[in-house]
Enzyme design. Sequence first.
Site, mmCIF file in Angstrom:
data_model
loop_
_atom_site.group_PDB
_atom_site.id
_atom_site.type_symbol
_atom_site.label_atom_id
_atom_site.label_comp_id
_atom_site.label_asym_id
_atom_site.label_seq_id
_atom_site.Cartn_x
_atom_site.Cartn_y
_atom_site.Cartn_z
ATOM 1 N N GLN A 225 -1.865 16.713 7.004
ATOM 2 C CA GLN A 225 -1.079 15.356 6.792
ATOM 3 C C GLN A 225 -2.238 14.332 7.008
ATOM 4 O O GLN A 225 -2.800 14.218 8.128
ATOM 5 C CB GLN A 225 0.007 15.112 7.673
ATOM 6 C CG GLN A 225 0.897 13.704 7.712
ATOM 7 C CD GLN A 225 0.181 12.651 8.588
ATOM 8 O OE1 GLN A 225 -0.355 13.319 9.652
ATOM 9 N NE2 GLN A 225 0.149 11.500 8.400
ATOM 10 N N THR B 4 0.875 10.422 3.976
ATOM 11 C CA THR B 4 2.077 9.729 4.686
ATOM 12 C C THR B 4 1.859 8.036 4.093
ATOM 13 O O THR B 4 0.847 7.598 4.432
ATOM 14 C CB THR B 4 2.251 9.744 6.055
ATOM 15 O OG1 THR B 4 2.454 11.058 6.446
ATOM 16 C CG2 THR B 4 3.389 8.948 6.394
ATOM 17 N N ARG C 136 9.284 1.332 18.387
ATOM 18 C CA ARG C 136 10.165 2.298 19.177
ATOM 19 C C ARG C 136 10.305 1.769 20.540
ATOM 20 O O ARG C 136 9.378 1.941 21.358
ATOM 21 C CB ARG C 136 9.617 3.576 18.955
ATOM 22 C CG ARG C 136 9.698 4.146 17.504
ATOM 23 C CD ARG C 136 8.427 5.045 17.146
ATOM 24 N NE ARG C 136 8.170 5.018 15.905
ATOM 25 C CZ ARG C 136 7.126 5.598 15.395
ATOM 26 N NH1 ARG C 136 6.183 6.127 15.994
ATOM 27 N NH2 ARG C 136 6.588 5.331 14.047
ATOM 28 N N LYS D 234 4.438 11.667 1.048
ATOM 29 C CA LYS D 234 5.440 11.619 1.992
ATOM 30 C C LYS D 234 5.929 10.259 2.309
ATOM 31 O O LYS D 234 4.995 9.457 2.529
ATOM 32 C CB LYS D 234 5.272 12.293 3.466
ATOM 33 C CG LYS D 234 6.356 12.347 4.083
ATOM 34 C CD LYS D 234 5.946 13.605 5.309
ATOM 35 C CE LYS D 234 6.783 13.340 6.655
ATOM 36 N NZ LYS D 234 6.951 12.243 7.515
ATOM 37 N N HIS E 83 10.589 8.496 7.549
ATOM 38 C CA HIS E 83 9.903 8.992 8.962
ATOM 39 C C HIS E 83 10.896 9.149 9.930
ATOM 40 O O HIS E 83 10.582 8.841 11.074
ATOM 41 C CB HIS E 83 9.006 7.799 9.133
ATOM 42 C CG HIS E 83 7.628 8.226 9.571
ATOM 43 N ND1 HIS E 83 6.324 8.236 8.937
ATOM 44 C CD2 HIS E 83 7.153 8.291 11.026
ATOM 45 C CE1 HIS E 83 5.348 8.473 9.779
ATOM 46 N NE2 HIS E 83 5.814 8.828 11.009
ATOM 47 N N ARG F 149 11.968 6.148 12.169
ATOM 48 C CA ARG F 149 10.998 5.707 13.040
ATOM 49 C C ARG F 149 10.116 4.629 12.474
ATOM 50 O O ARG F 149 9.630 3.760 13.352
ATOM 51 C CB ARG F 149 10.088 7.019 13.611
ATOM 52 C CG ARG F 149 10.875 7.980 14.326
ATOM 53 C CD ARG F 149 9.838 9.203 14.332
ATOM 54 N NE ARG F 149 8.645 8.811 15.210
ATOM 55 C CZ ARG F 149 8.648 8.835 16.339
ATOM 56 N NH1 ARG F 149 9.691 9.046 17.269
ATOM 57 N NH2 ARG F 149 7.573 8.677 17.347
#
Length: 387
Positions: free
Chosen positions: A128, A156, A165, A252, A276, A279
């Site tokens: 990734q 991504t 977060r 993604k 995600h 997130r």
Amino acid sequence: MPVITCIDDLKRLYERRVPRMFFDYAESGSWTEQTFRENTSDFDQIRLRQRVAVDMSGRSTATQMIGQDVSLPVALAPVGLTGMQHADGEIKAARAAEAFGVPFTLSTMSINSIEDVAEATTKPFWFQLYTMKDQDYLRRLIERAKAAKCSALVITLDLQILGQRHKDLKNGLSAPPKLTPATIANLMTKWRWGIGMLGAKRRHFGNVVGHVEGISDAADLGAWTAEQFDPTLDWGKIAAIKEMWGGPVILKGILDADDAKMALQVGADAIVVSNHGGRQLDGAISSIKALPSILDAVGDQVEVHLDSGIRSGQDILKAVAMGAKGTYIGRSFIYGLGAMGQAGVTKALEVLHKEFDTSMALCGRRNVAELDRSILMIPEDFEGRWQ
């Protein structure tokens, strides 16, 4: 090994055995966590249609994702900091996935490096990629993935800017953890984790430390990472990365039908419907609710996979019956890894496989190719009526 009947059993063990900051890192979303919660709860709105007096013998859960054989329509999703959930976490998760016959996806922000995982496994894994401002580093990262014979590049798209977060900020998340009084107090209760980490191959981001000039400690790494995600990423840059890679590319972070159509234009081999894991953009639609409109937009012109919210084999069944060619698990395998290392990842996959296989049979289907919407009962307003 304790009796494990479902993914939640692993989650409870995971919470007891892993330091709070790393548990919170995995088990949280951005802002109010609305999207994080709805990723799982929206699956509950879909019902399965039971069928009886159907020959259920000779079942198979095997299928393919981007032309690769898989024993179950599941891939292990890229998860940053996996090697802080358990010593050598990426290596152990990759080995479990390889033995089970499903793809493992290594995150750019992994603790074990591309080379570490390649040395410890015998089959190609997926890599990734986060797009970075440092183009020389980006190019070298892609070349390292090629040298490791990674069989797909997962780009991504939804982390150009980092979503907040709250728990990570309050915990002072870092790798390795900063030794504050609160952290030390928590680590003293996680002796099993601590003993394992003493023998870990790495405790920093293995794909960065030693590969970027001037990074020698956690402070340097944190500052570099915070500045490196590329807010200028566009479809032209995605096309250029695809050309640079030269192999199968999975995009993604698709949550909108128009973006799915753009992914087609740049020649994606697969797209992953994902927010995600809740997130990034809090308040975004759940992945399972976004899936139907994206399938309508692209048809069978590109493989559509689903990520975010998978906690059971029935969730996998619902996503595949709706039209996804595969699904990704992140938290579900992290719970197992943190709870019991490689054996825990294997147990998570076994639990999901049994739930998927049994539920498929009770819906009157014997293989993945037979799954379609006829086994589902979907509310008429499932996707919502938005202005």
